[in-house]
Design a protein around this motif. Structure first.
Motif, PDB file in Angstrom:
ATOM      1  N   ARG A 164       0.851  -1.188   0.000  1.00  0.00           N
ATOM      2  CA  ARG A 164       0.000   0.000   0.000  1.00  0.00           C
ATOM      3  C   ARG A 164       0.889   1.242   0.000  1.00  0.00           C
ATOM      4  O   ARG A 164       1.803   1.370   0.810  1.00  0.00           O
ATOM      5  N   VAL A 165       0.595   2.164  -0.916  1.00  0.00           N
ATOM      6  CA  VAL A 165       1.361   3.403  -1.020  1.00  0.00           C
ATOM      7  C   VAL A 165       0.398   4.583  -0.909  1.00  0.00           C
ATOM      8  O   VAL A 165      -0.554   4.686  -1.685  1.00  0.00           O
ATOM      9  N   ARG A 166       0.644   5.447   0.048  1.00  0.00           N
ATOM     10  CA  ARG A 166      -0.191   6.635   0.205  1.00  0.00           C
ATOM     11  C   ARG A 166       0.177   7.670  -0.848  1.00  0.00           C
ATOM     12  O   ARG A 166       1.354   7.863  -1.170  1.00  0.00           O
ATOM     13  N   PHE A 167      -0.835   8.341  -1.374  1.00  0.00           N
ATOM     14  CA  PHE A 167      -0.600   9.355  -2.399  1.00  0.00           C
ATOM     15  C   PHE A 167       0.382  10.422  -1.911  1.00  0.00           C
ATOM     16  O   PHE A 167       1.233  10.889  -2.660  1.00  0.00           O
ATOM     17  N   CYS A 182       8.147   3.911  -8.931  1.00  0.00           N
ATOM     18  CA  CYS A 182       7.425   4.822  -8.047  1.00  0.00           C
ATOM     19  C   CYS A 182       8.410   5.346  -6.995  1.00  0.00           C
ATOM     20  O   CYS A 182       8.888   4.581  -6.148  1.00  0.00           O
ATOM     21  N   HIS A 183       8.730   6.630  -7.077  1.00  0.00           N
ATOM     22  CA  HIS A 183       9.707   7.243  -6.177  1.00  0.00           C
ATOM     23  C   HIS A 183       8.976   7.788  -4.949  1.00  0.00           C
ATOM     24  O   HIS A 183       8.095   8.656  -5.082  1.00  0.00           O
ATOM     25  N   LEU A 184       9.354   7.315  -3.771  1.00  0.00           N
ATOM     26  CA  LEU A 184       8.671   7.681  -2.535  1.00  0.00           C
ATOM     27  C   LEU A 184       9.460   8.731  -1.757  1.00  0.00           C
ATOM     28  O   LEU A 184      10.677   8.878  -1.928  1.00  0.00           O
ATOM     29  N   ALA A 185       8.771   9.448  -0.893  1.00  0.00           N
ATOM     30  CA  ALA A 185       9.407  10.490  -0.081  1.00  0.00           C
ATOM     31  C   ALA A 185      10.488   9.917   0.831  1.00  0.00           C
ATOM     32  O   ALA A 185      11.434  10.614   1.200  1.00  0.00           O
ATOM     33  N   SER A 186      10.359   8.661   1.195  1.00  0.00           N
ATOM     34  CA  SER A 186      11.342   8.014   2.071  1.00  0.00           C
ATOM     35  C   SER A 186      12.654   7.722   1.355  1.00  0.00           C
ATOM     36  O   SER A 186      13.643   7.365   1.992  1.00  0.00           O
ATOM     37  N   GLY A 187      12.663   7.869   0.030  1.00  0.00           N
ATOM     38  CA  GLY A 187      13.852   7.536  -0.751  1.00  0.00           C
ATOM     39  C   GLY A 187      13.753   6.169  -1.418  1.00  0.00           C
ATOM     40  O   GLY A 187      14.571   5.837  -2.285  1.00  0.00           O
ATOM     41  N   ARG A 188      12.779   5.373  -1.048  1.00  0.00           N
ATOM     42  CA  ARG A 188      12.581   4.060  -1.666  1.00  0.00           C
ATOM     43  C   ARG A 188      12.041   4.219  -3.080  1.00  0.00           C
ATOM     44  O   ARG A 188      11.335   5.188  -3.390  1.00  0.00           O
ATOM     45  N   VAL A 189      12.358   3.251  -3.923  1.00  0.00           N
ATOM     46  CA  VAL A 189      11.839   3.212  -5.287  1.00  0.00           C
ATOM     47  C   VAL A 189      11.195   1.841  -5.498  1.00  0.00           C
ATOM     48  O   VAL A 189      11.864   0.806  -5.345  1.00  0.00           O
ATOM     49  N   VAL A 217       3.938  13.525 -11.834  1.00  0.00           N
ATOM     50  CA  VAL A 217       4.446  14.111 -10.594  1.00  0.00           C
ATOM     51  C   VAL A 217       3.309  14.429  -9.625  1.00  0.00           C
ATOM     52  O   VAL A 217       2.180  14.718 -10.031  1.00  0.00           O
ATOM     53  N   ASN A 218       3.654  14.373  -8.353  1.00  0.00           N
ATOM     54  CA  ASN A 218       2.767  14.824  -7.287  1.00  0.00           C
ATOM     55  C   ASN A 218       2.924  16.351  -7.196  1.00  0.00           C
ATOM     56  O   ASN A 218       4.003  16.848  -6.867  1.00  0.00           O
ATOM     57  N   LEU A 219       1.889  17.119  -7.484  1.00  0.00           N
ATOM     58  CA  LEU A 219       1.991  18.579  -7.517  1.00  0.00           C
ATOM     59  C   LEU A 219       2.431  19.158  -6.179  1.00  0.00           C
ATOM     60  O   LEU A 219       3.077  20.209  -6.134  1.00  0.00           O
ATOM     61  N   ALA A 220       2.095  18.487  -5.098  1.00  0.00           N
ATOM     62  CA  ALA A 220       2.487  18.989  -3.776  1.00  0.00           C
ATOM     63  C   ALA A 220       3.994  18.888  -3.551  1.00  0.00           C
ATOM     64  O   ALA A 220       4.518  19.509  -2.630  1.00  0.00           O
ATOM     65  N   SER A 221       4.693  18.119  -4.374  1.00  0.00           N
ATOM     66  CA  SER A 221       6.134  17.937  -4.212  1.00  0.00           C
ATOM     67  C   SER A 221       6.948  18.854  -5.121  1.00  0.00           C
ATOM     68  O   SER A 221       8.171  18.865  -5.042  1.00  0.00           O
ATOM     69  N   VAL A 222       6.278  19.603  -5.992  1.00  0.00           N
ATOM     70  CA  VAL A 222       6.989  20.472  -6.932  1.00  0.00           C
ATOM     71  C   VAL A 222       7.615  21.647  -6.177  1.00  0.00           C
ATOM     72  O   VAL A 222       6.956  22.312  -5.383  1.00  0.00           O
ATOM     73  N   GLU A 223       8.885  21.895  -6.420  1.00  0.00           N
ATOM     74  CA  GLU A 223       9.594  22.981  -5.750  1.00  0.00           C
ATOM     75  C   GLU A 223       9.892  24.151  -6.688  1.00  0.00           C
ATOM     76  O   GLU A 223       9.897  25.300  -6.264  1.00  0.00           O
ATOM     77  N   ARG A 224      10.158  23.861  -7.961  1.00  0.00           N
ATOM     78  CA  ARG A 224      10.536  24.953  -8.862  1.00  0.00           C
ATOM     79  C   ARG A 224      10.384  24.503 -10.303  1.00  0.00           C
ATOM     80  O   ARG A 224      10.596  23.329 -10.625  1.00  0.00           O
TER      81      ARG A 224
END
Length: 254
Positions: A164-167, A182-189, A217-224
């Motif tokens: 299970r992967v949370r959005f 799928c690249h996760l915030a934890s660094g796992r792929v 891409v997850n829009l909430a993760s976009v930085e620039r």
């Protein structure tokens, strides 16, 4: 007895606008636009550099800065960071690359040159609405992220089983031949036997955006956004030419 007469609210005062741009043509255009909006906005002054603007603002308070980004000496963003209590700020530039930097600094709006009059009017309306004047505002200046979906995750089949992967934890999806990463915030792929089209159909459209034939891409993760590269958690992802207008629309840069 109560009077039946209506109480009229006083009209909002015109916004005092300072124009800061090293290009004389930009001043000509915005002065002409302000002249077409009597009662809503008025010209307070023109500065052709950031240092000149700093001097002006010490003696002349204004309501709004229409601020160019790319100026010699001190850039518009550097000027904004140097102001202890800046008024409302609208960035004006020919480049979209600094938009998210502007959002982080709390700018009210971001106008791409050449600036259209109808787009300028929306900005003035937004500024008045922010002052409580009751004029309807345009769309919010922020990446267009929808409310949280009712379902907050999906299940992915990997070699290790079904996970299970949370959005919110999914930064971006990368095409990888007949698989996707799928690249996760934890660094796992996570590697899964899904197609990009299948992944796009499973992810909430208001939160995830296709930016390239090989990237979601997850829009909430976009930085620039810098040119044709989108920065997502220190990773630069290419924006495909056929997807660029949709990316700009979702980031409110168009």
């Amino acid at each position: 007895r109560h009077s039946s007469a209506c109480t009229l609210m006083p009209a909002p005062a015109p916004l005092r606008c300072l124009l800061i741009d090293d290009e004389p043509l930009a001043h000509t255009v915005l002065r002409a636009y302000l002249d077409r909006l009597p009662g809503l906005a008025t010209w307070a002054g023109s500065c052709y550099g950031a240092v000149e603007a700093l001097t002006f603002l010490r003696t002349m308070p204004v309501d709004v800065l229409f601020l160019d980004v790319d100026m010699p000496g001190l850039t518009g963003l550097e000027l904004l960071r140097a102001l202890p209590q800046p008024p409302a700020v609208v960035l004006c530039t020919a480049h979209a690359a600094h938009a998210l930097d502007g959002f982080e600094l709390g700018v009210v709006d971001y106008l791409l040159k050449p600036i259209r009059f109808e787009r300028f009017v929306k900005t003035i309306n937004r500024l008045h609405a922010g002052n409580g004047a009751g004029i309807p505002a345009g769309p919010p200046v922020a990446p267009a992220i929808a409310p949280e979906p009712a379902v907050d995750s999906l299940f992915l089949k990997t070699d290790a089983g079904t996970e299970r992967v949370r959005f919110a934890e999914l930064l971006f999806v990368e095409g990888y031949g007949n698989f996707v990463k799928c690249h996760l915030a934890s660094g796992r792929v996570l590697l899964t036997a899904e197609t990009m089209k299948q992944m796009e159909s499973q992810l909430p459209a208001g939160h995830f955006l296709r930016i390239h034939k090989s990237y979601l891409v997850n829009l909430a993760s976009v930085e620039r956004l810098s040119g044709n590269l989108l920065l997502v958690r220190a990773r630069e992802l290419p924006v495909g030419s056929t997807y660029r207008q949709d990316v700009l629309r979702h980031l409110h840069l168009r």
